[in-house]
Design a protein around this motif. Structure first.
Motif, PDB file in Angstrom:
ATOM      1  N   GLU A 227      21.774  44.865  25.414  1.00  8.56           N
ATOM      2  CA  GLU A 227      22.789  45.882  25.721  1.00  8.56           C
ATOM      3  C   GLU A 227      24.216  45.744  25.703  1.00  8.56           C
ATOM      4  OE1 GLU A 227      24.326  50.147  26.560  1.00  8.56           O
ATOM      5  OE2 GLU A 227      22.498  49.035  27.914  1.00  8.56           O
ATOM      6  N   PRO A 228      25.135  45.548  24.613  1.00  9.15           N
ATOM      7  CA  PRO A 228      26.586  45.643  24.897  1.00  9.15           C
ATOM      8  C   PRO A 228      27.334  46.245  25.317  1.00  9.15           C
ATOM      9  CG  PRO A 228      25.829  46.281  22.165  1.00  9.15           C
ATOM     10  CD  PRO A 228      25.078  45.690  23.599  1.00  9.15           C
ATOM     11  N   ARG A 229      27.214  45.907  26.861  1.00 11.30           N
ATOM     12  CA  ARG A 229      28.236  46.650  28.406  1.00 11.30           C
ATOM     13  C   ARG A 229      28.942  45.908  28.472  1.00 11.30           C
ATOM     14  NH1 ARG A 229      22.983  47.460  29.328  1.00 11.30           N
ATOM     15  NH2 ARG A 229      22.512  47.035  31.437  1.00 11.30           N
ATOM     16  N   VAL A 230      29.958  45.441  28.917  1.00 14.15           N
ATOM     17  CA  VAL A 230      30.947  45.065  30.780  1.00 14.15           C
ATOM     18  C   VAL A 230      31.303  46.044  31.754  1.00 14.15           C
ATOM     19  CG1 VAL A 230      32.861  44.779  28.783  1.00 14.15           C
ATOM     20  CG2 VAL A 230      31.980  43.230  30.181  1.00 14.15           C
ATOM     21  N   SER A 231      31.618  44.967  32.342  1.00 18.49           N
ATOM     22  CA  SER A 231      32.108  45.997  33.837  1.00 18.49           C
ATOM     23  C   SER A 231      33.008  44.837  33.991  1.00 18.49           C
ATOM     24  CB  SER A 231      31.571  47.044  34.824  1.00 18.49           C
ATOM     25  OG  SER A 231      31.022  46.064  35.134  1.00 18.49           O
ATOM     26  N   THR A 232      34.042  45.560  35.589  1.00 17.15           N
ATOM     27  CA  THR A 232      34.571  44.357  35.742  1.00 17.15           C
ATOM     28  C   THR A 232      33.698  43.945  36.883  1.00 17.15           C
ATOM     29  OG1 THR A 232      35.100  46.055  37.980  1.00 17.15           O
ATOM     30  CG2 THR A 232      36.829  45.515  35.599  1.00 17.15           C
ATOM     31  N   SER A 233      32.765  44.820  37.244  1.00 13.73           N
ATOM     32  CA  SER A 233      31.873  43.601  38.380  1.00 13.73           C
ATOM     33  C   SER A 233      31.052  41.782  37.676  1.00 13.73           C
ATOM     34  CB  SER A 233      31.054  43.916  38.674  1.00 13.73           C
ATOM     35  OG  SER A 233      29.960  45.515  37.634  1.00 13.73           O
ATOM     36  N   ASP A 234      31.266  42.085  35.682  1.00 22.21           N
ATOM     37  CA  ASP A 234      30.580  41.393  35.850  1.00 22.21           C
ATOM     38  C   ASP A 234      31.505  40.112  35.418  1.00 22.21           C
ATOM     39  OD1 ASP A 234      28.811  42.617  34.438  1.00 22.21           O
ATOM     40  OD2 ASP A 234      29.073  43.820  33.654  1.00 22.21           O
ATOM     41  N   PHE A 235      32.942  39.618  35.763  1.00 19.64           N
ATOM     42  CA  PHE A 235      33.414  38.699  36.345  1.00 19.64           C
ATOM     43  C   PHE A 235      33.210  38.153  36.721  1.00 19.64           C
ATOM     44  CE2 PHE A 235      35.162  41.253  32.439  1.00 19.64           C
ATOM     45  CZ  PHE A 235      35.476  40.528  31.965  1.00 19.64           C
ATOM     46  N   PHE A 236      33.073  36.711  36.881  1.00 24.07           N
ATOM     47  CA  PHE A 236      33.247  35.841  38.663  1.00 24.07           C
ATOM     48  C   PHE A 236      34.200  35.320  38.013  1.00 24.07           C
ATOM     49  CE2 PHE A 236      28.451  37.571  37.429  1.00 24.07           C
ATOM     50  CZ  PHE A 236      28.441  38.210  38.888  1.00 24.07           C
ATOM     51  N   SER A 237      34.908  34.682  39.460  1.00 25.72           N
ATOM     52  CA  SER A 237      35.894  34.019  39.642  1.00 25.72           C
ATOM     53  C   SER A 237      35.293  32.448  39.312  1.00 25.72           C
ATOM     54  CB  SER A 237      36.522  34.294  40.233  1.00 25.72           C
ATOM     55  OG  SER A 237      37.764  33.329  40.701  1.00 25.72           O
ATOM     56  N   LEU A 238      36.158  32.009  38.611  1.00 25.90           N
ATOM     57  CA  LEU A 238      35.760  30.418  38.731  1.00 25.90           C
ATOM     58  C   LEU A 238      37.145  29.303  39.655  1.00 25.90           C
ATOM     59  CD1 LEU A 238      35.010  29.610  34.999  1.00 25.90           C
ATOM     60  CD2 LEU A 238      33.406  30.047  37.092  1.00 25.90           C
ATOM     61  N   SER A 239      37.870  30.134  39.465  1.00 23.45           N
ATOM     62  CA  SER A 239      39.639  29.800  41.088  1.00 23.45           C
ATOM     63  C   SER A 239      39.210  29.833  41.714  1.00 23.45           C
ATOM     64  CB  SER A 239      40.230  30.962  40.679  1.00 23.45           C
ATOM     65  OG  SER A 239      40.820  31.515  39.393  1.00 23.45           O
ATOM     66  N   ILE A 240      39.688  28.593  42.352  1.00 26.43           N
ATOM     67  CA  ILE A 240      38.737  27.736  44.153  1.00 26.43           C
ATOM     68  C   ILE A 240      40.544  27.948  44.767  1.00 26.43           C
ATOM     69  CG2 ILE A 240      37.832  26.229  45.821  1.00 26.43           C
ATOM     70  CD1 ILE A 240      36.096  26.260  43.860  1.00 26.43           C
ATOM     71  N   PRO A 241      40.818  28.143  46.593  1.00 28.72           N
ATOM     72  CA  PRO A 241      42.044  27.862  46.655  1.00 28.72           C
ATOM     73  C   PRO A 241      41.961  26.498  47.250  1.00 28.72           C
ATOM     74  CG  PRO A 241      41.160  30.052  47.625  1.00 28.72           C
ATOM     75  CD  PRO A 241      40.008  29.306  46.866  1.00 28.72           C
ATOM     76  N   ASP A 242      43.939  25.911  46.195  1.00 26.68           N
ATOM     77  CA  ASP A 242      44.239  24.861  46.258  1.00 26.68           C
ATOM     78  C   ASP A 242      43.414  23.738  45.376  1.00 26.68           C
ATOM     79  OD1 ASP A 242      45.037  25.129  48.506  1.00 26.68           O
ATOM     80  OD2 ASP A 242      44.269  25.158  49.904  1.00 26.68           O
ATOM     81  N   LEU A 243      42.481  24.437  45.080  1.00 26.22           N
ATOM     82  CA  LEU A 243      41.921  23.654  43.413  1.00 26.22           C
ATOM     83  C   LEU A 243      42.042  23.857  42.226  1.00 26.22           C
ATOM     84  CD1 LEU A 243      38.057  22.905  44.477  1.00 26.22           C
ATOM     85  CD2 LEU A 243      40.016  21.007  45.059  1.00 26.22           C
TER      86      LEU A 243
END
Length: 474
Positions: A227-243
């Motif tokens: 089903e096409p649906r999305v919420s903010t909880s579906d976004f997983f950060s790829l950012s790592i501090p100092d990298l």
């Protein structure tokens, strides 16, 4: 020179801009994503192709279901793979007539990226296509019959109506999270759809060029395939501090881990010139856990593009796996050893690199059966070739040109998919630059160096009338 009064000129532009510009139904327009499907009762199979409409000559892009038995004219069809094997000296066949009926074509947003295919057990197959023009959409498209396409969330053939925006998401704070320029897409075994985006998300949106962005974030987005649906909880950060940060390019979904390649972003990366984001690995069992294996410390590439992961061994723990990555500057195939991908402590180590022709982009594997390593296909866009790397030999054994380079313009092969038949294989490559699909045959997988171009599907977009966009552009 005849000069129009400003008011009259504006009036003419407005009238012209309002006129519908439907995409053509008889050819591809900057083909990008591609998937081959073998179908019972079909001799040659079905090819699903997205057209990116990159120059915006038309209102939209398209997805087509191309019946390979119908392409061409009577007496001039696509050679069977067995015929190609028996006649290696046959000339290259050009088949401009696609013969795609209306029910085999739907419309999508422009700037299509990768295309993923989900073979469901309890429903019709489903196709997912990203598009990075206005709206930053992912489209859900059903395939109720092999050559019939249906837009999810729409009663017609305009899939934009039911598409899912990855930048307009309820609950954002300072315009985050969002995934501008969605590009890569892959589907997990349970129907979980994972999407990357080429541009890091600035905050607030649009502040990056001025240097006033308060933050940059990159994500991999998990969506439900049913089903096409999305919420903010579906976004997983790829950012790592100092990298280093950047955009994300392609994604491969395994049983437990999600592998994401990193795309250089001039704004997000300008303060981190000594390091590069080549690979990040997300634990699906614990999505807050993100691994950076530090591949850039072993191989100093500028960024990475397509990637492919070899199959899991039949016996658990029997052998390690290989992750193949196309990287740029230097243009190379990066060979990564992957161990422990079924447990809590996966390990990824660069074990080799192979120089490639200019512009390595997408990567696809060709299985060769038990006891043989998979062949590795790489579309090299700037060089205009599909390269074939044989791990058993340890080198690139073939570079198949997919078209003539005109001046500085390459046919720009992009998407790849494979038809496997016995000990032979057929490669389909979408030529983003010249508007065609190239067909390459490997008559004997034991001798991949004999791969050769056998056919072109579709009409050229880079010569004649197709080469000039005559529509009024805003």
């Amino acid at each position: 020179m005849r000069i129009l009064l400003p008011s009259l000129a504006l009036s003419l532009v407005a009238c012209s801009a309002a006129e519908p510009r439907p995409p053509p139904t008889d050819r591809f327009v900057y083909p990008s994503g591609i998937h081959y499907r073998s179908v019972a009762g079909s001799t040659r199979g079905i090819l699903y192709v997205s057209s990116a409409n990159f120059d915006r000559c038309f209102d939209q892009g398209t997805v087509m279901a191309v019946d390979l038995d119908r392409v061409g004219t009577e007496g001039n069809r696509l050679p069977l793979l067995s015929e190609s094997s028996a006649n290696p000296a046959a000339p290259v066949v050009t088949l401009e007539q696609l013969n795609v009926p209306p029910e085999s074509q739907v419309f999508i947003q422009s700037y299509a990226g990768e295309l993923a295919y989900w073979e469901r057990t309890d429903a019709a197959p489903r196709i997912f296509v990203t598009a990075r023009a206005d709206g930053d959409f992912i489209h859900y498209i059903d395939v109720p019959e092999p050559t019939r396409l249906s837009c999810v969330g729409s009663t017609g053939n305009n899939c934009i109506e039911g598409a899912l925006s990855l930048t307009q998401v309820s609950g954002q704070t300072d315009d985050l999270p969002r995934a501008p320029a969605p590009f890569g897409v892959d589907v997990g075994a349970q129907g979980d759809v994972w999407v990357t985006h080429l541009s890091a998300a600035d905050s607030p949106a649009g502040s990056a060029p001025s240097g006033l962005s308060k933050a940059f974030q990159s994500y991999v987005v998990r969506l439900p395939g049913d089903e096409p649906r999305v919420s903010t909880s579906d976004f997983f950060s790829l950012s790592i501090p100092d990298l280093p940060q950047g955009g994300s390019n392609s994604v491969v979904v395994d049983e437990r881990y999600v592998f994401v390649s990193g795309r250089y972003d001039v704004y997000a990366s300008r303060s981190q010139a000594t390091r590069r984001f080549l690979l990040r690995v997300l634990d699906k069992n614990n999505p807050g856990r993100l691994i950076d294996p530090g591949l850039d410390l072993s191989f100093a590439a500028n960024d990475s593009r397509g990637l492919a992961l070899t199959a899991r061994p039949a016996v658990s723990g029997a052998a390690s796996r290989r992750l193949y990555m196309a990287v740029r500057s230097p243009d190379s195939l990066l060979i990564v050893n992957v161990e422990g991908s079924e447990g809590d402590s996966p390990r990824m180590t660069v074990v080799g690199s192979v120089p490639l022709p200019l512009g390595p982009t997408e990567v696809e594997l060709v299985p060769r059966g038990d006891g043989r390593a998979e062949l590795v296909l790489i579309s090299c866009s700037e060089a205009g070739v599909v390269a074939i790397y044989d791990p058993d030999v340890g080198q690139v054994v073939a570079q198949v040109s997919v078209g003539q380079i005109r001046g500085t313009e390459s046919p720009r092969p992009f998407g790849l998919d494979v038809q496997r038949e016995g000990n032979s294989a057929r490669i389909f490559a979408s030529n983003f630059g010249d508007g065609r699909i190239s067909v390459i045959d490997i008559p004997n997988l034991d001798s991949p160096q004999n791969a050769r171009l056998v056919a072109y599907l579709g009409a050229r977009q880079d010569v004649g009338q197709s080469a000039t966009c005559t529509e009024v552009q805003q």
